[in-house]
Design an enzyme around this catalytic site. Structure first.
Site, PDB file in Angstrom:
ATOM      1  N   GLY A 249      -4.339  16.829  36.060  1.00 40.67           N
ATOM      2  CA  GLY A 249      -4.096  17.135  34.755  1.00 40.67           C
ATOM      3  C   GLY A 249      -5.435  17.122  33.760  1.00 40.67           C
ATOM      4  O   GLY A 249      -5.806  17.977  33.224  1.00 40.67           O
ATOM      5  N   ASP A 250      -6.449  16.066  34.054  1.00 38.46           N
ATOM      6  CA  ASP A 250      -7.524  15.993  33.795  1.00 38.46           C
ATOM      7  C   ASP A 250      -8.433  17.145  34.145  1.00 38.46           C
ATOM      8  O   ASP A 250      -9.492  17.745  33.376  1.00 38.46           O
ATOM      9  CB  ASP A 250      -8.320  14.612  33.986  1.00 38.46           C
ATOM     10  CG  ASP A 250      -7.479  13.455  33.848  1.00 38.46           C
ATOM     11  OD1 ASP A 250      -6.724  13.566  32.889  1.00 38.46           O
ATOM     12  OD2 ASP A 250      -7.700  12.813  34.785  1.00 38.46           O
TER      13      ASP A 250
END
Length: 306
Positions: A249-250
């Protein structure tokens, strides 16, 4: 300059144990340590995508020094604020069933917060600020809101990736960019979101309700849905073997920022974001620039605008 802020960093200690037995002495077959935290992860991926960033946040003790040293080795600029106490250690046990123990964060004092706000007071309209990750227990969940209100006066673009009470608080600020997953979107609106169509529908509701500029909804294997005032698009995920979910996600956030800062068309920005997230998921570590470019070719972007 792109600044990433990690209020609650950690040293991630990953231990592999075969046939783990509770109450017995167990020996690790493999172990590894990483400087962790969502903002730090964004900086790591930006570096791989050849974008400079400066990591901000709070570190302390011998574990904080490990994080500083790790970023120095990767040639990632940082301006951390030192706090009393040790940066937390998060233990990830990989055995028959994966388990995690998240450590206790050091106390963040009012003096520490004042130092952070002084740092952020120097940001300019050409800067980007990434607010990513959880908020320590000793800090108000409204801290991100306070920061956004402060830097908005100088037209700083703020990208947010958080969850829980901090996410609910941030929505009140009409964020420039926010990346909830479909579960977090559902929780915000008290609805159920399982399909791409539902994500697009309720994403538009969220965009209108909170006046969001860019909304990116991650949906794991179902890809991602991007929504702005004028666009609603779905991106598929490329095929590959998922070996790592940490930091995916990052990586999506970093990919979006990298594409956005290059001035790419929104379709390409979205494809870059999904390719970066997928590239990390397919790797024992974080994605590389070459892998992102390769995966972009296998991502299909579809307009969902009605």
């Amino acid at each position: 300059m792109i600044y990433t802020l990690t209020l609650n960093p950690a040293v991630d200690y990953i231990v592999n144990v075969s046939n783990f037995e509770i109450g017995q002495v167990n020996r690790a077959s493999k172990e590894s340590k990483f400087a962790g935290g969502k903002g730090i992860n964004v900086s790591k991926v930006l570096t791989r995508l050849e974008k400079e960033s400066t990591a901000l946040g709070f570190i302390g003790g011998f574990t904080g020094q490990y994080i500083q040293t790790s970023l120095d080795k990767e040639k990632i600029s940082s301006e951390f604020i030192q706090v009393n106490g040790d940066t937390r250690i998060n233990v990830k046990l990989k055995t028959e069933e994966e388990s995690e123990i998240n450590g206790i964060s050091p106390t963040i004092s009012e003096e520490n917060l004042s130092s952070l706000k002084e740092q952020l007071g120097h940001l300019k309209s050409t800067d980007v600020l990434v607010l990513a990750g959880s908020v320590p227990d000793t800090v108000s969940s409204s801290i991100y809101t306070e920061i956004i209100d402060m830097v908005k006066e100088r037209n700083v673009k703020v990208f947010v990736d958080t969850s829980g009470p901090a996410l609910k608080e941030v929505m009140k600020t009409s964020p420039f960019f926010i990346k909830p997953n479909h579960h977090e979107l559902a929780e915000l609106l008290d609805v159920t979101v399982n399909t791409v169509e539902e994500a697009a529908h309720f994403g538009k509701k969220a965009l209108e309700k909170w006046d969001i500029t860019h909304l990116l909804i991650s949906m794991a294997g179902k890809g991602a849905v991007y929504i702005s005032k004028d666009e609603v698009m779905h991106a598929t995920v490329p095929s590959g073997n998922v070996v790592n979910s940490v930091g995916a996600g990052d990586s999506m956030v970093a990919g979006f920022i990298a594409g956005f800062e290059e001035g790419l068309p929104l379709e390409e920005v979205l494809a870059t974001a999904v390719a970066a997230g997928s590239g990390t998921a397919f790797s024992n570590g974080f994605c590389t620039k070459d892998l992102v470019h390769s995966l972009k070719k296998n991502i299909k972007i579809t307009s969902l605008q009605q």
